[in-house]
Design an enzyme around this catalytic site. Sequence first.
Site, PDB file in Angstrom:
ATOM      1  N   TYR A 175       0.857  -1.183   0.000  1.00  0.00           N
ATOM      2  CA  TYR A 175       0.000   0.000   0.000  1.00  0.00           C
ATOM      3  C   TYR A 175       0.893   1.233   0.000  1.00  0.00           C
ATOM      4  O   TYR A 175       1.873   1.289   0.748  1.00  0.00           O
ATOM      5  CB  TYR A 175      -0.880   0.001   1.260  1.00  0.00           C
ATOM      6  N   ASP A 233       9.367   2.859  -0.536  1.00  0.00           N
ATOM      7  CA  ASP A 233       8.358   3.498   0.304  1.00  0.00           C
ATOM      8  C   ASP A 233       8.623   3.041   1.736  1.00  0.00           C
ATOM      9  O   ASP A 233       8.214   1.951   2.142  1.00  0.00           O
ATOM     10  CB  ASP A 233       6.956   3.113  -0.180  1.00  0.00           C
ATOM     11  N   LYS A 263       4.806   8.445   9.032  1.00  0.00           N
ATOM     12  CA  LYS A 263       4.493   7.747  10.290  1.00  0.00           C
ATOM     13  C   LYS A 263       5.452   8.038  11.447  1.00  0.00           C
ATOM     14  O   LYS A 263       5.326   9.063  12.103  1.00  0.00           O
ATOM     15  CB  LYS A 263       4.387   6.250  10.023  1.00  0.00           C
TER      16      LYS A 263
HETATM   17  N1  PMP Z   1       3.003   4.111   2.270  1.00  0.00           N
HETATM   18  C1  PMP Z   1       2.879   3.157   3.183  1.00  0.00           C
HETATM   19  C2  PMP Z   1       3.832   2.003   3.193  1.00  0.00           C
HETATM   20  C3  PMP Z   1       1.869   3.226   4.134  1.00  0.00           C
HETATM   21  O1  PMP Z   1       1.719   2.245   5.041  1.00  0.00           O
HETATM   22  C4  PMP Z   1       0.996   4.344   4.133  1.00  0.00           C
HETATM   23  C5  PMP Z   1      -0.101   4.512   5.162  1.00  0.00           C
HETATM   24  N2  PMP Z   1      -0.532   3.382   5.784  1.00  0.00           N
HETATM   25  C6  PMP Z   1       1.169   5.316   3.143  1.00  0.00           C
HETATM   26  C7  PMP Z   1       2.184   5.189   2.236  1.00  0.00           C
HETATM   27  C8  PMP Z   1       0.278   6.516   3.073  1.00  0.00           C
HETATM   28  O2  PMP Z   1       0.547   7.358   4.117  1.00  0.00           O
HETATM   29  P1  PMP Z   1      -0.576   8.394   4.642  1.00  0.00           P
HETATM   30  O3  PMP Z   1      -1.685   7.573   5.213  1.00  0.00           O
HETATM   31  O4  PMP Z   1       0.169   9.223   5.651  1.00  0.00           O
HETATM   32  O5  PMP Z   1      -1.014   9.197   3.465  1.00  0.00           O
END
Ligand code: PMP
Length: 450
Positions: free
Chosen positions: A143, A240, A268
């Site tokens: 994701y 990511d 995060k």
């Molecule tokens: N990349 C990863 C690996 C994630 O786990 C998340 C959120 N769970 C995101 C991007 C998106 O981040 P945000 O919810 O802060 O937009």
Amino acid sequence: MNTTSTVDTAQRARAVIPGGVNSGQRSLPDWPDLVVTQAQGARIVDGEGRSYTDYHAAFGPPLLGHNAPEVTAAVAAAGQRLDLCGVGVSSYEVELAETLAELVPSIEKVLLTSTGSEATFHALRLARAVTGRRLVVKFQGCYHGWHDSVSLNVISSPDRIGSPDPISAGILPEVLAATLVLPFNDVNAVHRAFAEHGDDIAAVILEPVPHNIGCVLPDQEFLSTLRRETERHGSVLVFDEVITGFRHALGGWQEISGITPDLTTLGKAIANGYPLGALGGRADLMEEFSSNPGSPVFFAGTYNGHPAIVSAALATLRILRTAPVHDHVFRLGDRIRTGLAEVMADVGVPAVVTGYGSVFVTYFMEGAPPRSYDDLLRNDAALFVGYRQRLREHGIFELPLNLKRSHVSYAHTDADVDALLEGTRAAVQRARQEATAPAQASSTMGGVTR
Ligand code: PMP
């Protein structure tokens, strides 16, 4: 049992907030009236005043624990001096950019966003801009946020493996068609994709550890293949590290693996729960975003670099660098994984307990730890969700949704781990009984005060 006031708040929410919550996967089918009222350290409190040791951790940010006092104080202190001005730059932003460039191997230059989704969005736009190519390669189960280019095969349902599986309606088919989805850890699939489409692949994006399906550890050979193939074909490699960054190591998984991507996205744990994301990487790529007139790739955001939020990150990173946070969470994580494996063996439930560092997850299936999303189709989803629902009766909160990971923080203690192992033993036994006698299951749900 919920009191009138909690039910009332949840009902008012549903009247004015679609679905009653402000982000996907915050509503729990078996607990529709959940209202949270306090969070401190390792605990969260619900609308009835019941306290839970929290391993959900808001999907990952509070590595130091909820409401870490130094972080909260840094936010307040910045607010005494400065707020958002929307012009020029502040010393807070410069210090954070320097810190990120120092800590994360791939980062030479870096830009701040408010969320991880913005960071991955801009990474892919930049990759398409600099390569002049169309295709993005992502991996099943990974994701990367809510935007269209990455909104497919996030979590495939068993009957849809291999087919485009958008997370949302409303995405143009041509956008979906411009994303290739490959199985994780599959070196041959990567070779095939580059052999067939190499000249049209702008970017390869991945969670180096797919944590959005719990924990699938990457083969080193898989990561080095991605690095070689992207280099050979002039595609941009994006790690990511929104989850893995800072949580697994200050330099993220790229520090652990020794594989350096072209671009890195962060979020995060960077600010312990305050809304901050970042996109960094090779200076020549990042310079395309330069706000000089005539620069080709546009980047903006009203709230980017907000002094209070950046201060939260500076305080968080200072603690991560000076206090034994990683030692502590890795030690507790190891204790949890070893202890859970013993509990599962003891109660005779086939299970794979896995994770890394502060992250842990128990899949209910036989065999080796998963190497791809397909392996997780063997997980018993009813037991996975069922025992987590039962954990609440023991004052423990792990998100009761399939394939979700759990996290331990600097605020958790050995006593919390003891309680987790004991509570899990009882919850798994109970959930298993319910699976064999489903008719009696629903009457005794609910939490317990601790
Ligand atoms: N990349 C990863 C690996 C994630 O786990 C998340 C959120 N769970 C995101 C991007 C998106 O981040 P945000 O919810 O802060 O937009």
